[in-house]
Design a protein around this motif. Sequence first.
Motif, PDB file in Angstrom:
ATOM      1  N   ALA A  10       0.825  -1.210   0.000  1.00 20.74           N
ATOM      2  CA  ALA A  10       0.000   0.000   0.000  1.00 20.74           C
ATOM      3  C   ALA A  10       0.864   1.267   0.000  1.00 20.74           C
ATOM      4  O   ALA A  10       0.488   2.281  -0.579  1.00 20.74           O
ATOM      5  CB  ALA A  10      -0.945  -0.004   1.199  1.00 20.74           C
ATOM      6  N   GLN A  33      -6.301  -0.626   2.702  1.00 26.57           N
ATOM      7  CA  GLN A  33      -5.352   0.173   1.916  1.00 26.57           C
ATOM      8  C   GLN A  33      -5.122   1.550   2.530  1.00 26.57           C
ATOM      9  O   GLN A  33      -4.672   2.457   1.844  1.00 26.57           O
ATOM     10  CB  GLN A  33      -5.832   0.262   0.453  1.00 26.57           C
ATOM     11  N   THR A  36      -1.985   3.700   1.995  1.00 23.66           N
ATOM     12  CA  THR A  36      -1.768   4.466   0.762  1.00 23.66           C
ATOM     13  C   THR A  36      -2.117   5.941   0.969  1.00 23.66           C
ATOM     14  O   THR A  36      -1.253   6.804   0.798  1.00 23.66           O
ATOM     15  CB  THR A  36      -2.546   3.860  -0.428  1.00 23.66           C
ATOM     16  N   ALA A 105      -7.687  -2.094  -3.923  1.00 27.37           N
ATOM     17  CA  ALA A 105      -7.131  -3.187  -3.116  1.00 27.37           C
ATOM     18  C   ALA A 105      -8.318  -4.030  -2.660  1.00 27.37           C
ATOM     19  O   ALA A 105      -8.925  -3.787  -1.617  1.00 27.37           O
ATOM     20  CB  ALA A 105      -6.351  -2.649  -1.930  1.00 27.37           C
ATOM     21  N   GLY A 174      -1.718  -5.257  -0.505  1.00 29.92           N
ATOM     22  CA  GLY A 174      -1.691  -3.982   0.202  1.00 29.92           C
ATOM     23  C   GLY A 174      -0.946  -4.075   1.521  1.00 29.92           C
ATOM     24  O   GLY A 174      -0.195  -3.177   1.899  1.00 29.92           O
TER      25      GLY A 174
END
Lengths: 355, 184
Positions: A10, A33, A36, A105, A174
Motif C-alpha cells: 500500500a 489500503q 496508501t 485493493a 496492500g
Amino acid sequence: MGEKVLMKGAEAIAEAAIRAGCMAFFGYPITPQNETPEYFSRRMPELGRVFLQAESEVASINMVYGAACTGTRVITTSSSPGISLMQEGFSYIANSNVPCVVVNAMRGGPGLGDIAPAQADYFQATKGGGHGDYHSIVLAPHTIQETADLMFDAFDLADKYRIMVVVLVDGLMGQMMEPVEFKEWVDVSKFKTPEWATVGQGDRKERNIITSLEILPEGLEKMNLALQEKYKKIKENEVRLEEYEMDDAEYALTAFGTVARIAKTVVDMARADGIKLGLIRPITVWPFPEKEIAKRAEQVKFFFDVEMNEGQMLEDVKLAVNGKKPVHYYGRLGGVVPTAEEIYGEFKKLLGGKE
Amino acid sequence: MQKGVVIAGFGGQGVMLAGELLAEAGKDEEKFVTFLPSYGPEMRGGTANCDVIISDKPIASPVIGRPEAAIIMNLPSLDKFEPLMKENGLLILNKTLIPREVKRKDVRVLQIDAQTVARELGNEKVTNMILLGAYAEIEKPVKLESLKKALKHFLTGKKEKLIPINEKALEKGAEIAREFLGGK
C-alpha cells in the motif's frame, strides 16, 4: 533504479505514483489500503502537490474527474465497497475521455464483507462497472515490485489514451511487505498541459468543453463509436501477459494477481513431479490476452483457472478457448487465500491418476 | 532454502518489530522476503501475529497456513498456533507468560523464560529479540550478524542508544539455543 527497500504494498503504490508524477490525490479511507492515503498525506504536501481527504467516495471520484479535466496526473485509491460507490464517476470519466488512475485493493464481498484479500471485483473492473458501454485499462500485478513498476505505466497509458487505468490488487498485496526498487523520478517540470485540457481559453480560438452529455442519440452514438475505436486500438496494442513454463506445457493454469504468484509454485511442484504444467498470467486483465490463450488451446490438454472469486476471469478464459479444450476452475471465496498444496491437489484430481 | 515463521503475541510485545527485523535482515542478504502482518479489526492490546518467509527463490504465497516454526509470546497465541504446526515443527515459547506445557508430542519445543532473561539483561522490552535470536540460531534463515546490522533501520534517533541491548538480547537468545541444540 535505486536501493532496495522493504515496504508495504500500500505504501509502495503511493511512492511509485508520486515518482511517476502524480500531482493530486483525492480519496476516502478504507481498510485494507489506508497506508496508501496515509503515505500520500505525508509526502504530497512536502512536494507542494495536492492531498485531499474528501467527505466520501462519491466526492473523491468527482474531484478526480475535475482534476483529470485539466490534464493533471491524478489518482484515487480505495477498496471494494468504496470502489462500488465510485462507479457513476468512472462512467462519466470514460465518456469524457479524461485520464486518471484508480487503485482497488480488493477485499472480501459482497456488501460490507470483510477486510481479507479477494479477487471478486474482476467483473466490475474489466466489464465497465458503471453504466454504458465502456472499459478501463486494468492492470493486475502479482508482486509488490511489479505493482511499483506498473504504477508508472498506469499513468503513461492513462495519458496516452485519455482513459481511466485501474490497478487491481488485493488486501494481501496492500498489507504485505516485500523488497522493492523504485524507478527514477519522472521530471514533472517537463509536463505540458494537453491541448484538450479545460484550463481556460487562453489564446485558443475556441474554448475546450469536456462532457459526457450528448442529448441527440445520433451524436451520442458517434461518441460511443469513437470510444469503441479507442478500445480497439488498446486491444491491438496494449495486451500484456506473462507465460511461465509454457513452451512445452501440456496443461495450463490461468490466474492473475496474488493467485498467480501461488500458481507459479504449483507449476514448480508439478514440474518436480515430471508433469508438464505451465501458467498463463494476464497482466492486463482488460484488454484480455484472448489471442495468446486461443493459441495455447492448440497446445494444451486442458486449462485450469484458479481465482479468489467464484470464477470471474474463468468466463474470459472460456471465451478465448472457445470450446476447443476443457476449462476447469477452482477458487476460494470471501477472503480465503488458497495454498499451493491445495491448488496442486485439485489439479491432480483433474489428472485423475493418469500421470 | 525457504524458511517461514509465525511470530505471535499481544500487541506491544514487539511481535511486528521482530518480524520486520527478520525480513529486513533477509532483504540485506539479497534474499526473497515477504512479511505479512495479521490485519484483523482488532485494536491495540489484542493479539498480533505476522508471517515472515525468507527464501532463495521467489515466494509464492506470503500466507503461512501450517507453520514449520513459530515464536509464541503469550498463551492465547499458543492455543491458536499449536494445532496448526507442521509435524516436527519448531515452537519457541516465552515461558514467562505461558504457564502450560505443549500438548503435541510431534513438535520440537524450546521454552525460554525470556522475560526474566531480558530483565536480567537490563530491559524487559528485549524479550522479542531473545526469542528471535534463538529462532535464528536454530533455523538459520539469516545470519545473526545480519539481524544485528538491521537494528539500525528501526532504532533511530532517540532509540539509537537501545541498539547495544538489543544486540545483546539477540546473542543471548542464540546462546540459549546452542545449549538447547547441544543438550539433545
